[in-house]
Design a protein around this motif. Sequence first.
Motif, PDB file in Angstrom:
ATOM      1  N   THR A 217      -1.591  16.570  -5.996  1.00  0.00           N
ATOM      2  CA  THR A 217      -1.044  17.757  -5.351  1.00  0.00           C
ATOM      3  C   THR A 217      -0.404  17.379  -4.019  1.00  0.00           C
ATOM      4  O   THR A 217       0.670  17.869  -3.675  1.00  0.00           O
ATOM      5  CB  THR A 217      -2.164  18.790  -5.107  1.00  0.00           C
ATOM      6  N   ARG A 218      -1.090  16.491  -3.267  1.00  0.00           N
ATOM      7  CA  ARG A 218      -0.611  16.047  -1.963  1.00  0.00           C
ATOM      8  C   ARG A 218      -0.780  14.535  -1.875  1.00  0.00           C
ATOM      9  O   ARG A 218      -1.668  13.973  -2.497  1.00  0.00           O
ATOM     10  CB  ARG A 218      -1.428  16.705  -0.827  1.00  0.00           C
ATOM     11  N   MET A 219       0.076  13.903  -1.074  1.00  0.00           N
ATOM     12  CA  MET A 219      -0.030  12.461  -0.868  1.00  0.00           C
ATOM     13  C   MET A 219       0.116  12.138   0.612  1.00  0.00           C
ATOM     14  O   MET A 219       0.851  12.813   1.334  1.00  0.00           O
ATOM     15  CB  MET A 219       1.055  11.703  -1.648  1.00  0.00           C
ATOM     16  N   GLY A 220      -0.571  11.093   1.041  1.00  0.00           N
ATOM     17  CA  GLY A 220      -0.407  10.522   2.368  1.00  0.00           C
ATOM     18  C   GLY A 220      -0.260   9.022   2.226  1.00  0.00           C
ATOM     19  O   GLY A 220      -1.150   8.363   1.706  1.00  0.00           O
ATOM     20  N   LEU A 221       0.903   8.493   2.626  1.00  0.00           N
ATOM     21  CA  LEU A 221       1.133   7.052   2.568  1.00  0.00           C
ATOM     22  C   LEU A 221       0.840   6.480   3.948  1.00  0.00           C
ATOM     23  O   LEU A 221       1.512   6.805   4.927  1.00  0.00           O
ATOM     24  CB  LEU A 221       2.573   6.745   2.168  1.00  0.00           C
ATOM     25  N   ILE A 222      -0.170   5.629   4.026  1.00  0.00           N
ATOM     26  CA  ILE A 222      -0.626   5.059   5.284  1.00  0.00           C
ATOM     27  C   ILE A 222       0.267   3.875   5.642  1.00  0.00           C
ATOM     28  O   ILE A 222       0.524   3.009   4.807  1.00  0.00           O
ATOM     29  CB  ILE A 222      -2.086   4.588   5.163  1.00  0.00           C
ATOM     30  N   THR A 223       0.711   3.839   6.892  1.00  0.00           N
ATOM     31  CA  THR A 223       1.558   2.743   7.331  1.00  0.00           C
ATOM     32  C   THR A 223       1.432   2.545   8.827  1.00  0.00           C
ATOM     33  O   THR A 223       1.031   3.445   9.547  1.00  0.00           O
ATOM     34  CB  THR A 223       3.034   3.007   6.945  1.00  0.00           C
TER      35      THR A 223
ATOM     36  N   ILE B  52       3.489  14.004   1.633  1.00  0.00           N
ATOM     37  CA  ILE B  52       4.282  14.474   0.507  1.00  0.00           C
ATOM     38  C   ILE B  52       3.471  15.550  -0.206  1.00  0.00           C
ATOM     39  O   ILE B  52       2.261  15.394  -0.362  1.00  0.00           O
ATOM     40  CB  ILE B  52       4.573  13.321  -0.493  1.00  0.00           C
ATOM     41  N   GLY B  53       4.111  16.605  -0.648  1.00  0.00           N
ATOM     42  CA  GLY B  53       3.419  17.624  -1.431  1.00  0.00           C
ATOM     43  C   GLY B  53       3.278  18.921  -0.671  1.00  0.00           C
ATOM     44  O   GLY B  53       3.942  19.163   0.332  1.00  0.00           O
TER      45      GLY B  53
END
Length: 191
Positions: free
Chosen positions: A51-57, A101-102
């Motif tokens: 449903t939701r995304m978090g890309l760690i950077t 995202i999402g």
Amino acid sequence: MTPYFQNHWVTLYCGDALGILSQLNKVDLCLTEPASWENPLWYELARKISTRMGLITHPAGLKKSVQLVGNDLVDVIAARNLTKSREGALGKTNWIAAVLIGEGFPKGPNSFDFEQLEELPDFPEPKPIECMRGLIGRLCNPNDVVLDPFAGSGTVLVAARDLQFHSIGIESSEESCDLIRRRLGWKPSMQ
């Protein structure tokens, strides 16, 4: 598909992320540091079930994250380490970012501070547990299930467990899966 390790809070799979992602059911939040920027197939598979995304950077990888997600970008959250900085492509930095995202993210601030109190595991590029707790606490709704398809040393899984969220991890290296099991409190007598 048999888990490598499973307890009340965590299910860990050891194997290829692409193959395992294609077999998973829906999750609420995928929170991960991508192992590959060149192959966007993992992103497409994770996006379908999350449903939701978090890309760690870190700041140096922010551009790659934004390029990968394109028009899916919703927001960015920044976490500042008040106690330590690390050497990176842009010099010393104490920031970690998550590209979001999402939809359905809980309302809250777009930045937070944390203090790194615990030692990092002996692993390439480990993330501070305090930062992952902060991100999960900020990005999850009650009863969410968290997915990390590139679990590495398991910091996202440990943080989710600490905050009493169920989580699913995927890691291709059996050595890393053993490290994750140990971090989650597994002992050989538990087999």
